[in-house]
Motif scaffolding. Structure first.
Motif, PDB file in Angstrom:
ATOM      1  N   PRO B 141       0.836  -1.204   0.000  1.00 25.30           N
ATOM      2  CA  PRO B 141       0.000   0.000   0.000  1.00 25.30           C
ATOM      3  C   PRO B 141       0.872   1.255   0.000  1.00 25.30           C
ATOM      4  O   PRO B 141       1.894   1.304   0.668  1.00 25.30           O
ATOM      5  CB  PRO B 141      -0.789  -0.118   1.302  1.00 25.30           C
ATOM      6  N   MET B 245      -1.003   9.239  -1.501  1.00 22.79           N
ATOM      7  CA  MET B 245      -0.590   9.103  -0.109  1.00 22.79           C
ATOM      8  C   MET B 245       0.877   9.480   0.100  1.00 22.79           C
ATOM      9  O   MET B 245       1.225  10.130   1.090  1.00 22.79           O
ATOM     10  CB  MET B 245      -0.846   7.674   0.387  1.00 22.79           C
TER      11      MET B 245
ATOM     12  N   GLY C 243      -5.449  -1.781   1.044  1.00 22.86           N
ATOM     13  CA  GLY C 243      -4.433  -0.765   1.274  1.00 22.86           C
ATOM     14  C   GLY C 243      -4.808   0.618   0.778  1.00 22.86           C
ATOM     15  O   GLY C 243      -4.097   1.580   1.030  1.00 22.86           O
ATOM     16  N   THR C 245      -6.106   4.178   0.524  1.00 22.76           N
ATOM     17  CA  THR C 245      -6.358   5.169   1.555  1.00 22.76           C
ATOM     18  C   THR C 245      -7.035   6.414   1.001  1.00 22.76           C
ATOM     19  O   THR C 245      -8.035   6.890   1.543  1.00 22.76           O
ATOM     20  CB  THR C 245      -5.026   5.607   2.201  1.00 22.76           C
ATOM     21  N   ALA C 246      -6.478   6.918  -0.120  1.00 23.46           N
ATOM     22  CA  ALA C 246      -6.894   8.232  -0.602  1.00 23.46           C
ATOM     23  C   ALA C 246      -8.403   8.357  -0.840  1.00 23.46           C
ATOM     24  O   ALA C 246      -9.022   9.322  -0.369  1.00 23.46           O
ATOM     25  CB  ALA C 246      -6.114   8.568  -1.872  1.00 23.46           C
ATOM     26  N   LEU C 249     -10.410   8.825   2.293  1.00 20.96           N
ATOM     27  CA  LEU C 249     -10.322  10.139   2.933  1.00 20.96           C
ATOM     28  C   LEU C 249     -11.452  11.035   2.439  1.00 20.96           C
ATOM     29  O   LEU C 249     -11.980  11.863   3.176  1.00 20.96           O
ATOM     30  CB  LEU C 249      -8.978  10.799   2.600  1.00 20.96           C
ATOM     31  N   PRO C 273      -5.814   1.556   6.851  1.00 20.37           N
ATOM     32  CA  PRO C 273      -4.814   2.451   6.259  1.00 20.37           C
ATOM     33  C   PRO C 273      -5.060   3.917   6.608  1.00 20.37           C
ATOM     34  O   PRO C 273      -4.106   4.686   6.737  1.00 20.37           O
ATOM     35  CB  PRO C 273      -4.957   2.209   4.748  1.00 20.37           C
ATOM     36  N   ILE C 276      -3.653   4.408  10.033  1.00 18.17           N
ATOM     37  CA  ILE C 276      -2.194   4.417   9.944  1.00 18.17           C
ATOM     38  C   ILE C 276      -1.725   5.785   9.465  1.00 18.17           C
ATOM     39  O   ILE C 276      -0.809   6.386  10.039  1.00 18.17           O
ATOM     40  CB  ILE C 276      -1.708   3.314   8.978  1.00 18.17           C
ATOM     41  N   PHE C 277      -2.384   6.281   8.439  1.00 15.17           N
ATOM     42  CA  PHE C 277      -2.020   7.591   7.887  1.00 15.17           C
ATOM     43  C   PHE C 277      -2.155   8.675   8.947  1.00 15.17           C
ATOM     44  O   PHE C 277      -1.270   9.519   9.103  1.00 15.17           O
ATOM     45  CB  PHE C 277      -2.910   7.893   6.679  1.00 15.17           C
ATOM     46  N   ALA C 280       0.547   8.417  11.469  1.00 11.94           N
ATOM     47  CA  ALA C 280       1.849   8.791  10.894  1.00 11.94           C
ATOM     48  C   ALA C 280       1.975  10.299  10.732  1.00 11.94           C
ATOM     49  O   ALA C 280       3.068  10.854  10.824  1.00 11.94           O
ATOM     50  CB  ALA C 280       2.040   8.098   9.549  1.00 11.94           C
ATOM     51  N   ALA C 281       0.841  10.967  10.460  1.00  9.65           N
ATOM     52  CA  ALA C 281       0.891  12.404  10.192  1.00  9.65           C
ATOM     53  C   ALA C 281       1.045  13.220  11.466  1.00  9.65           C
ATOM     54  O   ALA C 281       1.262  14.427  11.419  1.00  9.65           O
ATOM     55  CB  ALA C 281      -0.358  12.822   9.436  1.00  9.65           C
ATOM     56  N   ARG C 288       3.990   7.570  15.607  1.00 17.21           N
ATOM     57  CA  ARG C 288       4.682   7.007  14.442  1.00 17.21           C
ATOM     58  C   ARG C 288       5.017   5.537  14.683  1.00 17.21           C
ATOM     59  O   ARG C 288       4.986   4.732  13.755  1.00 17.21           O
ATOM     60  CB  ARG C 288       5.945   7.805  14.154  1.00 17.21           C
ATOM     61  N   ALA C 291       1.948   3.777  13.976  1.00 17.86           N
ATOM     62  CA  ALA C 291       1.718   3.694  12.542  1.00 17.86           C
ATOM     63  C   ALA C 291       2.553   2.563  11.942  1.00 17.86           C
ATOM     64  O   ALA C 291       2.059   1.764  11.145  1.00 17.86           O
ATOM     65  CB  ALA C 291       2.068   5.017  11.876  1.00 17.86           C
ATOM     66  N   VAL C 295       1.411  -0.678   9.931  1.00 18.56           N
ATOM     67  CA  VAL C 295       1.896  -1.072   8.600  1.00 18.56           C
ATOM     68  C   VAL C 295       2.252  -2.548   8.591  1.00 18.56           C
ATOM     69  O   VAL C 295       1.878  -3.290   7.683  1.00 18.56           O
ATOM     70  CB  VAL C 295       3.116  -0.214   8.193  1.00 18.56           C
TER      71      VAL C 295
END
Ligand code: ATP
Ligand code: MG
Lengths: 301, 320, 320
Positions: B141, B245, C243, C245-246, C249, C273, C276-277, C280-281, C288, C291, C295
């Protein structure tokens, strides 16, 4: 092997009996007495009547203007060099050509007097009555039993177990496979697979069986078995067979049609042409056309 | 043997039956119904495309009701949520091109090198291991690749080449590298297929003339497979342009009009993802902007995809 | 994307063959004339070294992504990861429970939608569609094209058509499922077509010659023989959906959901995902780590699915 030759024996013994039942005993005898050597080989019932049949793929002609009648309960062989349109002609007899979008049939194919390509005719119905065995054995990726049972099941025929057994016995395969009916058909030898395909066709009870080089992928022993089978099958079915093997045509068929590849040198077109159609004996011993003679004696092709 | 007796019941040969009917025994409406159902499922794909076009087009039309077409396409300032707002798409278009270019710069040599090795040098055994592994890589991913870029690549590269990361941890170059990792298997896999489709006779003829393996690979096989190879590159490019992403995590969010790999950039995809996630009301100019950018992105990738599909068809036709 | 294999023993048309042959021969002859044997061997060695370097880098990328996530995420491994929800107060005990459930539900929905639709469309295109008709060629091109449309565009479609617009479902999990389903549908169609095409025509002929109808032939012979290939394709498509994600969102997968989702409930949902994003952000390192652990969790699931698909293909695929 012993068992099989015995089957043939009984068959020979019985064959005249059945005929006489059909045609009437007295008449049969009187005909024989009057002209014992002059029985007209074309007098019997016909299954197919081809009238000026031409087949093309797109714009290119594959078979040109074939007229012939195919008798009932006999084996009719189609021979000729590669590319002369034997398969093409055979596939028009049960509308398998419909599967090739570019194929077109002109002229008339009459089946018991009905035009096979008439507007009301249903190709599915046609193929129920006119079965086909292909050059390469093409069993389904299923068990031996399911291969044979497939046809009866989709046609809604009853008593599947019994039918499967009958068909396998008919194809001289029962004794070899009766203990492993649930095994995958792909585990069988090529010869067994081809006889399975014949059994599969018999199981749906057709009237005609078309065979396109049924032995070309088989070894001599398997070939002999299939040939033996054909001799038996013609009692119940009418058979049209395509073959490259001249001895085979001579051994198994009653009538033989010989086709050649005709060429138009100027335009470079090639198409198949029927040269001669006659009793097998005459084709092989006393052909009327020199091209037939050259071919059957092995001078060309 | 009883075989003969039982067979007698079969076959229509013996009995005097009337000629069998050749007409359909039933009209088989079911078959037609099924065909209709299957066709409508296939048509769903056309509906999807239509829906995409409509859903992009309507708000985009509204958008251009308020923003001039040339202001959008050639404007050099991107600040749609500011007052006064600016709708010049060039900075985010260049941001997209920049990250994609850096990605391709890495992926093209690596992918083509892998493809040549796979198709011309690798033993069947090695091939059987390496190719699936590369395909697994293609299946990772992109959010995971983005995190790898953000948490690992970015600090490491910053340490070695400080000019690559101006505003830690964001950088167009590092985002490109991470995208490149994702593109390598695409290029390798499709190019390998194209090169393996080149007839063996061509190679043998070349070897017969005493060519070295390298010459055969680069001067015979590679040119013969060129349309498939270009297709793989175009497909990879389209993937890079559409990637979201990785750039969202690594490229930052500053709409800088620059190709500098060290700079932080905003890409079209990142803009869409960022803006659409916030709560925006339908019909506002911000909402419409998302769709205008989406429309541009769609057109760009559409052109690339059609080009690639054409090329793939061409090489399939030649060799099959 | 798993590239289709392009025939290994191909036939090529006469004119193309001679064109290629002359081109190849010319290249080789030129090469022969201008080469010096000793320099050739040296160059060949360098060339192979470069190829091996390319493959090594590609493989290293894969290993690095996995190892890096494993090392970074190790401190967070534990049952908490699966049983706990997210918590800003104590990230050490945060987990992915709502996200895992969300992904599970999303994928369930995707499977329910995509299998019947995709297989039906594939059957239509392979078995019924007459390729001389323009509309069938258009559908085909359409599917190929949709497979290359960036995932974020599907997000826009979901937002404008499913969440709002004509369907107006709101930001619910079912909308996410539908969006993801549309996204992977082309992949499923292409894979299913490939599997159906792999069933040799002789099987269809054998069935039709027995008097089976077209649909009977498809239903009883073609589809059963194509199942392993279809299932493999579906699994690979699903693993892509997991996987993605976009697009999520855009269709409302929220960042912070602490409860188990439902299909149609409107109090929010999230997916693995997306979570996770979001972790991570965040700038804090604890998140992190989370995240990275997420993963690894995701990669394990994907790797398992991929291996299963490959095993399935090898185990059940009919060798004709
Ligand atoms: N599907 C097809 N589309 C186009 N042309 C075809 C097709 N099938 C056969 N032909 C052409 O029709 C001609 C006759 O082919 P056919 O297969 O009937 O010959 P054949 O006598 O059976 O040959 P063989 O002995 O090799 O089997 C050939 O020139 C062939 O190229
Ligand atoms: Mg033939």
């Amino acid at each position: 092997m012993v068992g099989e030759s015995r089957v043939k024996e009984t068959l020979k013994d019985r064959a005249p009996e059945e005929q006489s039942e059909q045609a009437g005993l007295i008449q049969q005898i009187s005909v024989r007495e009057a002209a014992p050597t002059e029985v007209d080989p074309w007098a019997g019932e016909k299954v197919f009547d081809l009238e000026h049949v031409s087949v093309s793929y797109g714009s290119s002609l594959a078979v040109n203007d074939v007229s012939m009648t195919i008798p009932k309960n006999e084996v009719t062989a189609l021979i000729g060099p590669s590319g002369c349109g034997k398969s093409t002609l055979l596939r028009c007899l049960n509308r398998m050509n419909d599967l090739i979008p570019s194929a077109r049939v002109d002229g008339e194919v009459l089946y018991h007097g009905q035009n096979l390509y008439g507007s009301k005719v249903d190709p599915v119905q046609v193929r129920k009555l006119i079965g086909m065995v292909f050059q390469k054995p093409n069993p389904f990726p299923k068990s031996i039993f399911d291969n044979v049972a497939f046809g009866p099941r989709i046609l809604g025929l009853g008593d599947i177990d019994h039918r499967v057994e009958k068909a396998l016995r008919g194809a001289a395969l029962w004794d070899e496979v009766k203990d492993r009916l649930d095994d995958n058909a792909y585990g069988m030898s090529g010869g067994q697979q081809q006889r399975l395909c014949i059994a599969r066709t018999m199981a749906v009870d057709p009237e005609v069986i078309l065979m396109d080089e049924p032995c070309s992928a088989l070894d001599p022993i398997s070939t002999a078995k299939v040939e033996d089978l054909m001799n038996e099958l013609k009692e119940q079915y009418s058979i049209v067979i395509v073959t490259h093997n001249m001895q085979q045509a001579a051994r198994v068929s009653d009538k033989t049609a010989f086709l050649i590849v005709e060429m138009d040198a100027a335009e470079g077109n090639r198409w198949g042409q029927l040269v001669e159609y006659d009793e097998t004996d005459r084709i092989f011993t006393n052909p009327q056309d020199s091209r037939t003679e050259d071919y059957v004696t092995g001078k060309v092709g | 043997m009883e075989a003969r007796d039982t067979i007698g019941a079969f076959g229509r040969g013996g009995a005097d039956r009337p000629p069998p009917s050749l007409e359909a025994s039933s009209p088989r409406y079911g078959e037609k119904l099924i065909k209709g159902f299957l066709a409508s499922c296939a048509i769903l794909s056309v509906i999807t495309t239509t829906a995409i076009v409509i859903s992009l087009l309507l708000p985009t039309a509204d958008f251009f009701g308020e923003v001039g077409f040339t202001d959008f396409l050639f404007g050099t300032e991107w600040a749609p949520t500011f007052t006064p707002a600016a709708f010049g798409v060039l900075p985010i278009l260049v941001g997209t091109i920049s990250t994609s270019l850096w990605g391709m710069l890495f992926a093209v040599p690596m992918g083509l090198g892998s493809a040549i090795w796979l198709s011309e040098y690798a033993s069947p055994k090695a091939r059987k291991v390496v190719k699936p592994v590369l395909e697994v890589l293609a299946g990772i991913p992109t959010v995971a690749i983005g995190i790898f870029g953000l948490v690992f690549l970015s600090p490491v590269i910053e340490g070695v080449f400080p000019f690559m990361v101006n505003v830690p941890p964001f950088s167009a170059g590092v985002a490109g590298l991470a995208i490149g990792l994702m593109l390598v298997p695409i290029i390798a896999s499709i190019s390998d297929d194209a090169m393996r489709a080149v007839p063996g006779g061509l190679r043998e003829a070349a070897y017969g003339l005493g060519s070295t393996k390298m010459k055969v690979a680069t001067r015979v096989v590679f040119p013969a497979a060129i349309s498939g190879i270009i297709a793989s590159l175009v497909l990879a490019g389209s993937r890079a342009v559409g990637e979201t992403m990785v750039v969202l995590l690594v490229a930052g969010a500053s709409p800088n009009l620059t190709f500098d790999p060290g700079s932080s950039v905003l890409t079209m995809t990142a803009f869409i993802a960022q803006t659409a996630t916030g709560d925006i009301s339908t019909g506002s100019i911000t909402y419409d902007t998302i769709f205008a950018v989406g429309a541009l992105l769609f057109v760009l990738t559409l052109i690339m995809n059609i080009f690639a599909i054409r090329l793939v068809r061409k090489y399939r036709e030649v060799y099959e | 994307m798993r590239p289709q294999s392009a025939g290994n023993s191909p036939e090529i048309s006469g004119s193309e063959r001679s064109r290629l042959a002359t081109a190849g021969a010319r290249a080789v002859t030129l090469a022969q004339l201008s080469s010096q044997p000793r320099g050739d061997r040296f160059k060949g060695g360098i060339f192979l070294a470069l190829l091996l370097f390319a493959v090594a880098i590609a493989l290293l990328g894969l290993v690095a992504i996995i190892v890096q996530a494993a090392v970074k995420g190790a401190p967070a491994f534990g049952m908490d990861l699966i049983t706990n929800g997210p918590s800003t107060l104590n990230p050490e005990q945060s987990g992915f429970r709502p996200a895992l459930l969300g992904t599970l539900y999303l994928i369930l929905g995707v499977i329910l939608l995509v299998v019947p639709l995709g297989v039906s469309a594939a059957v239509y295109l392979e078995e019924y569609a007459d390729r001389t008709r323009w509309w069938n060629r258009m559908i085909e091109l359409n599917v190929q094209n949709l497979a290359g449309v960036p995932s974020i565009i599907y997000g826009i479609l979901g937002l404008a058509f499913i969440v709002r617009g004509p369907l107006d479902l709101g930001f619910i999990l079912a909308a996410g499922s539908m969006t993801l389903a549309l996204l992977v549908l082309p992949t499923v169609i292409l894979a299913a077509r490939e599997a159906i095409r792999a069933v040799p025509p002789s099987i269809r002929e054998g069935s039709l010659a027995l008097g089976a109808t077209k649909w009977q032939t498809i239903r009883r012979q073609v589809l059963p023989a194509a199942i392993p290939g279809v299932v493999t394709g579906v699994i690979l498509a699903i693993s892509r959906a997991i996987g993605e994600t976009a697009p999520l969102l855009l269709v409302g997968a929220a960042s912070f959901v602490t409860f188990a989702p439902t299909f149609f409930g409107d109090n929010g949902y999230t997916a693995l995902p997306v979570m996770i994003f979001n972790y991570a952000a965040r700038p804090q390192d604890e998140f992190r780590v989370l995240a990275a652990a997420g993963v690894i969790m995701m990669l394990i699931v994907l790797l398992a699915m991929n291996s299963f698909a490959i095993w399935l293909r090898n185990r059940y695929e009919q060798q004709w």
